[in-house]
Motif scaffolding. Structure first.
Motif, mmCIF file in Angstrom:
data_model
loop_
_atom_site.group_PDB
_atom_site.id
_atom_site.type_symbol
_atom_site.label_atom_id
_atom_site.label_comp_id
_atom_site.label_asym_id
_atom_site.label_seq_id
_atom_site.Cartn_x
_atom_site.Cartn_y
_atom_site.Cartn_z
ATOM 1 N N ARG A 1 0.817 -1.217 0.000
ATOM 2 C CA ARG A 1 0.000 0.000 0.000
ATOM 3 C C ARG A 1 0.851 1.269 0.000
ATOM 4 O O ARG A 1 0.532 2.243 -0.680
ATOM 5 N N ARG A 2 1.938 1.246 0.743
ATOM 6 C CA ARG A 2 2.823 2.399 0.796
ATOM 7 C C ARG A 2 3.418 2.696 -0.583
ATOM 8 O O ARG A 2 3.495 3.846 -1.022
ATOM 9 N N GLU A 3 3.843 1.652 -1.295
ATOM 10 C CA GLU A 3 4.427 1.827 -2.627
ATOM 11 C C GLU A 3 3.384 2.328 -3.624
ATOM 12 O O GLU A 3 3.677 3.175 -4.480
ATOM 13 N N ILE A 4 2.171 1.811 -3.526
ATOM 14 C CA ILE A 4 1.109 2.261 -4.437
ATOM 15 C C ILE A 4 0.804 3.734 -4.214
ATOM 16 O O ILE A 4 0.591 4.496 -5.166
ATOM 17 N N ARG A 5 0.804 4.164 -2.964
ATOM 18 C CA ARG A 5 0.604 5.584 -2.679
ATOM 19 C C ARG A 5 1.721 6.422 -3.306
ATOM 20 O O ARG A 5 1.471 7.501 -3.850
ATOM 21 N N GLY A 6 2.947 5.905 -3.286
ATOM 22 C CA GLY A 6 4.053 6.617 -3.910
ATOM 23 C C GLY A 6 3.864 6.752 -5.405
ATOM 24 O O GLY A 6 4.114 7.822 -5.988
ATOM 25 N N VAL A 7 3.406 5.667 -6.050
ATOM 26 C CA VAL A 7 3.165 5.695 -7.494
ATOM 27 C C VAL A 7 2.060 6.689 -7.849
ATOM 28 O O VAL A 7 2.194 7.492 -8.774
ATOM 29 N N MET A 8 0.968 6.653 -7.102
ATOM 30 C CA MET A 8 -0.149 7.532 -7.433
ATOM 31 C C MET A 8 0.170 8.990 -7.114
ATOM 32 O O MET A 8 -0.341 9.905 -7.768
ATOM 33 N N ALA A 9 1.039 9.221 -6.129
ATOM 34 C CA ALA A 9 1.500 10.592 -5.874
ATOM 35 C C ALA A 9 2.297 11.102 -7.071
ATOM 36 O O ALA A 9 2.194 12.281 -7.445
ATOM 37 N N HIS A 10 3.095 10.226 -7.677
ATOM 38 C CA HIS A 10 3.815 10.582 -8.908
ATOM 39 C C HIS A 10 2.835 11.000 -10.002
ATOM 40 O O HIS A 10 3.037 12.009 -10.692
ATOM 41 N N GLU A 11 1.762 10.227 -10.165
ATOM 42 C CA GLU A 11 0.773 10.556 -11.206
ATOM 43 C C GLU A 11 0.052 11.861 -10.884
ATOM 44 O O GLU A 11 -0.241 12.660 -11.781
ATOM 45 N N LEU A 12 -0.227 12.104 -9.628
ATOM 46 C CA LEU A 12 -0.849 13.372 -9.244
ATOM 47 C C LEU A 12 0.096 14.542 -9.516
ATOM 48 O O LEU A 12 -0.350 15.646 -9.858
ATOM 49 N N ALA A 13 1.397 14.307 -9.376
ATOM 50 C CA ALA A 13 2.364 15.362 -9.696
ATOM 51 C C ALA A 13 2.304 15.706 -11.178
ATOM 52 O O ALA A 13 2.423 16.877 -11.560
ATOM 53 N N HIS A 14 2.123 14.694 -12.041
ATOM 54 C CA HIS A 14 1.940 14.969 -13.470
ATOM 55 C C HIS A 14 0.718 15.857 -13.690
ATOM 56 O O HIS A 14 0.742 16.776 -14.514
ATOM 57 N N VAL A 15 -0.350 15.559 -12.963
ATOM 58 C CA VAL A 15 -1.565 16.360 -13.084
ATOM 59 C C VAL A 15 -1.306 17.789 -12.621
ATOM 60 O O VAL A 15 -1.668 18.757 -13.305
ATOM 61 N N ARG A 16 -0.689 17.926 -11.458
ATOM 62 C CA ARG A 16 -0.408 19.255 -10.917
ATOM 63 C C ARG A 16 0.515 20.056 -11.827
ATOM 64 O O ARG A 16 0.345 21.280 -11.983
#
Length: 312
Positions: free
Chosen positions: A126-141
């Motif tokens: 779960r921790r790693e998945i949160r890291g991946v999705m934070a990366h994708e949110l950074a692309h959005v931002r």
């Protein structure tokens, strides 16, 4: 401002490639048609950026009410990360594919979507998945998503136009480059499009890694996830949708192509070890390999420890 100027120049280069291919294949008339098509594709991509790619991958929307706890927690975590970053909540999608991977799309943060393969939820904790999705949110931002989606659309069209050149039923004398021009555009246009994709993607991946580490507050988790995803992608776990749509490979957090064909001649992503090293600098630690081991030619097995609490 500099980022917007670079984006404009890169998209202009993609459009020019498409128009040039039209000229070599069909002369002034072909150039005019290609220009109109390029304008139309850019317009369609702008207003339907998320729908185009999500439909390619058969993605379906999920949220916190999903009956599967694994998927419900995934959607809840994406929204929690967005809330913590003071961003609009994106739509969350799931792709039925075993290869762990993820991407973001949409024309702006207010109309964004993030998607993950089912394999990501099953093979990372779960921790790693949160890291991946934070990366994708950074692309959005960072507003990378529109550029990446439009680039994928035009790059795919350039490849299709290059293939069409071999079957163009016209008089060679009407083509400015003749048969040699057609052969040249069929070979060189996809390569040129790949080079532009590389210029767009590699710089943005480093920026999204740093932004994702900031959003999640856990650069080590993203570093570990990148190593695991890379190991699975190179270990024989094929993403069939991506293999059918190679022009979209630069949108994923790790190149999803197997490398078995010429479509993977140029990498659209920085080397994973370099990305991990940068993330570990942010974490204040030396780079260490924590992901699954690579195995050439075979899929990497997933142990219960690697799956983490979401797969229990």
């Amino acid at each position: 401002m500099r980022n917007h100027l670079r984006t404009f120049m890169l998209l202009a280069a993609m459009t020019a490639l498409f128009v040039g291919a039209g000229y070599l294949i069909g002369g002034p008339g072909g150039m005019a048609i290609a220009l109109l098509l390029a304008v139309a594709m850019n317009a369609v991509s702008y207003w339907n950026a998320d729908k185009i790619v999500l439909r390619m991958y058969g993605a379906h929307e999920v949220d916190e009410t999903h009956p599967d706890r694994l998927i419900a927690n995934f959607a809840a975590d994406v929204h929690a990360l967005a809330d913590g970053a003071d961003m609009p909540r994106p739509k969350v999608y799931l792709i039925d594919s075993d290869q762990p991977n993820a991407f973001a799309t949409g024309r702006d943060p207010e109309h964004a979507a993030v998607a993950a393969n089912l394999g990501l939820l099953r093979m990372l904790d779960r921790r790693e998945i949160r890291g991946v999705m934070a990366h994708e949110l950074a692309h959005v931002r960072n507003r990378d998503t529109l550029t990446m989606t439009v680039t994928a659309t035009i790059a795919g069209a350039i490849s299709a136009l290059a293939n069409f050149a071999f079957f163009f039923q016209g008089n060679d004398r009407d083509r400015p480059g003749g048969i040699l021009g057609v052969i040249a555009i069929a070979i060189l246009a996809p390569i040129a499009a790949a080079l532009v994709q590389m210029a767009i993607s590699r710089h943005r991946e480093y920026g999204a890694d740093a932004g994702g580490a900031e959003i999640s507050g856990d650069p080590e988790a993203l570093a570990s996830a990148l190593q695991k995803i890379d190991a699975y992608a190179r270990g024989g776990m094929v993403n069939h949708q991506a293999e059918r749509n190679p022009a979209t490979s630069h949108m994923f957090i790790i190149n999803p192509l197997s490398g078995e064909g010429a479509d993977n001649l140029f990498s659209t992503h920085p080397a994973t070890q370099n990305r991990v090293a940068e993330l570990m600098k942010l974490a204040g630690r030396s780079p260490t390999v924590t992901g699954a081991p690579r195995r050439s030619g075979t899929a990497v097995p997933v142990s219960p420890a690697q799956r983490g609490p979401w797969s229990s």
